[in-house]
Scaffold this motif. Structure first.
Motif, PDB file in Angstrom:
ATOM      1  N   ASP B 130      -2.818  -7.726   4.604  1.00  0.00           N
ATOM      2  CA  ASP B 130      -1.666  -8.215   5.365  1.00  0.00           C
ATOM      3  C   ASP B 130      -0.905  -9.319   4.635  1.00  0.00           C
ATOM      4  N   ARG B 131      -1.524  -9.893   3.633  1.00  0.00           N
ATOM      5  CA  ARG B 131      -0.867 -10.977   2.885  1.00  0.00           C
ATOM      6  C   ARG B 131      -0.118 -10.469   1.667  1.00  0.00           C
ATOM      7  N   GLY B 132      -0.194  -9.147   1.413  1.00  0.00           N
ATOM      8  CA  GLY B 132       0.428  -8.629   0.199  1.00  0.00           C
ATOM      9  C   GLY B 132       1.087  -7.289   0.429  1.00  0.00           C
ATOM     10  N   LEU B 133       1.206  -6.521  -0.640  1.00  0.00           N
ATOM     11  CA  LEU B 133       1.849  -5.206  -0.583  1.00  0.00           C
ATOM     12  C   LEU B 133       0.942  -4.196  -1.278  1.00  0.00           C
ATOM     13  N   LEU B 134       0.616  -3.126  -0.566  1.00  0.00           N
ATOM     14  CA  LEU B 134      -0.238  -2.083  -1.132  1.00  0.00           C
ATOM     15  C   LEU B 134       0.560  -0.793  -1.241  1.00  0.00           C
ATOM     16  N   VAL B 135       0.575  -0.218  -2.448  1.00  0.00           N
ATOM     17  CA  VAL B 135       1.210   1.088  -2.658  1.00  0.00           C
ATOM     18  C   VAL B 135       0.150   2.028  -3.207  1.00  0.00           C
ATOM     19  N   TYR B 136      -0.139   3.087  -2.455  1.00  0.00           N
ATOM     20  CA  TYR B 136      -1.169   4.047  -2.867  1.00  0.00           C
ATOM     21  C   TYR B 136      -0.473   5.302  -3.368  1.00  0.00           C
ATOM     22  N   ASN B 137      -0.612   5.562  -4.662  1.00  0.00           N
ATOM     23  CA  ASN B 137      -0.002   6.743  -5.262  1.00  0.00           C
ATOM     24  C   ASN B 137      -1.092   7.778  -5.506  1.00  0.00           C
ATOM     25  N   GLY B 138      -1.333   8.593  -4.508  1.00  0.00           N
ATOM     26  CA  GLY B 138      -2.433   9.540  -4.584  1.00  0.00           C
ATOM     27  C   GLY B 138      -2.251  10.585  -5.668  1.00  0.00           C
ATOM     28  N   SER B 139      -1.015  11.099  -5.807  1.00  0.00           N
ATOM     29  CA  SER B 139      -0.807  12.169  -6.789  1.00  0.00           C
ATOM     30  C   SER B 139      -0.963  11.663  -8.219  1.00  0.00           C
ATOM     31  N   ALA B 140      -0.634  10.377  -8.438  1.00  0.00           N
ATOM     32  CA  ALA B 140      -0.791   9.809  -9.780  1.00  0.00           C
ATOM     33  C   ALA B 140      -2.189   9.227  -9.979  1.00  0.00           C
ATOM     34  N   GLY B 141      -2.947   9.102  -8.897  1.00  0.00           N
ATOM     35  CA  GLY B 141      -4.318   8.615  -9.010  1.00  0.00           C
ATOM     36  C   GLY B 141      -4.426   7.123  -9.243  1.00  0.00           C
ATOM     37  N   HIS B 142      -3.464   6.366  -8.741  1.00  0.00           N
ATOM     38  CA  HIS B 142      -3.601   4.905  -8.870  1.00  0.00           C
ATOM     39  C   HIS B 142      -2.989   4.207  -7.664  1.00  0.00           C
ATOM     40  N   PHE B 143      -3.219   2.929  -7.582  1.00  0.00           N
ATOM     41  CA  PHE B 143      -2.615   2.124  -6.517  1.00  0.00           C
ATOM     42  C   PHE B 143      -2.180   0.794  -7.093  1.00  0.00           C
ATOM     43  N   THR B 144      -1.243   0.176  -6.390  1.00  0.00           N
ATOM     44  CA  THR B 144      -0.731  -1.131  -6.816  1.00  0.00           C
ATOM     45  C   THR B 144      -0.910  -2.121  -5.674  1.00  0.00           C
ATOM     46  N   LEU B 145      -1.417  -3.273  -6.026  1.00  0.00           N
ATOM     47  CA  LEU B 145      -1.574  -4.345  -5.049  1.00  0.00           C
ATOM     48  C   LEU B 145      -0.767  -5.540  -5.550  1.00  0.00           C
ATOM     49  N   ALA B 146       0.234  -5.908  -4.782  1.00  0.00           N
ATOM     50  CA  ALA B 146       1.070  -7.058  -5.155  1.00  0.00           C
ATOM     51  C   ALA B 146       0.813  -8.178  -4.160  1.00  0.00           C
ATOM     52  N   TYR B 147       0.924  -9.412  -4.630  1.00  0.00           N
ATOM     53  CA  TYR B 147       0.528 -10.555  -3.797  1.00  0.00           C
ATOM     54  C   TYR B 147       1.388 -11.781  -4.078  1.00  0.00           C
TER      55      TYR B 147
END
Lengths: 80, 147
Positions: B130-147
């Motif tokens: 809840d304190r950041g930004l989560l982007v889950y890219n399933g087709s590319a097999g990665h995720f990004t967590l920004a804070y």
């Protein structure tokens, strides 16, 4: 034998009707005594350690209903 | 907004994080003339199905922490009833893309459980997400967590 924080939980429940006016704040409780309430968890913990060092104390979010944490997977017990 | 992009592991969107006593607790230990235990590393699953962050008890046991709170929890096996569990005051550090730019959560009430046989040491719950930004890219097999 009392379990950890048993007395603090009882104190919180006893004081809850009076604390409700401060819902959303964090209560710092030691034994049967409410030390103070705080805007943030961090501030409450900081005061707790400053006042009681490494002795047991409890910090709890003041809420009219007990907040519940939800998990979509099972968690093994480390119950209070 | 700094962030990290991580390739999904076999266990899913996982992160190597460091946990230790909260910063206020570390300061208290130092004030008492004690040396705070060093942080320990663990593999944590980013779990949007967890409202709160959970750490394997094996990871926090060496830290010799006392509980500082309780929380009622609901899981699939609690039969529709919430049960109380202890919370521990922890610091969590998510290392960043380069040294010194990680995400420090200096004090967080965290529940302990067991993740034996699950290839992870804990869950990163929504109390952190809840304190950041989560982007889950399933087709590319990665995720990004920004804070």
């Amino acid at each position: 034998m009392a379990t950890p924080l048993e007395q603090e939980v009882r104190t919180y429940n006893r004081l809850l009707p009076e604390l409700l006016a401060q819902s959303g704040r964090f209560a710092l409780i030691k034994g049967d005594h409410l030390v103070d309430t705080f805007d943030s968890y961090h501030d409450a913990m900081k005061r707790g350690y400053a006042e009681f060092g490494l002795e047991p104390f409890m910090v709890k979010l003041i809420a009219p209903a007990e907040p519940v944490a939800y998990f979509s997977r099972d968690l093994a017990a480390c119950r209070a | 907004m700094p962030g990290i992009t991580v390739t999904n592991s076999a266990a899913g969107p996982t992160l190597n994080v460091l946990i230790g006593p909260s910063i206020p607790l570390q300061q208290a230990l130092q004030a008492a003339g004690m040396v705070p235990p060093p942080p320990v590393a663990g593999l944590f699953l980013v779990d949007t199905g967890a409202s709160h962050t959970v750490v394997d008890g094996n990871l926090i046991r060496p830290l010799c922490l006392s509980p500082t709170g309780t929380v009622m929890i609901h899981t699939p096996s609690t039969g529709g009833n919430a049960v109380p569990m202890y919370q521990f005051d922890l610091m969590i550090y998510v290392p960043g893309a380069s040294p010194g730019v990680g995400w420090l959560i200096d004090a967080l009430p965290v529940t302990a459980s067991s993740f034996d046989g699950q290839s992870i040491d804990g869950l990163i719950g929504r109390d952190i997400l809840d304190r950041g930004l989560l982007v889950y890219n399933g087709s590319a097999g990665h995720f990004t967590l920004a804070y």
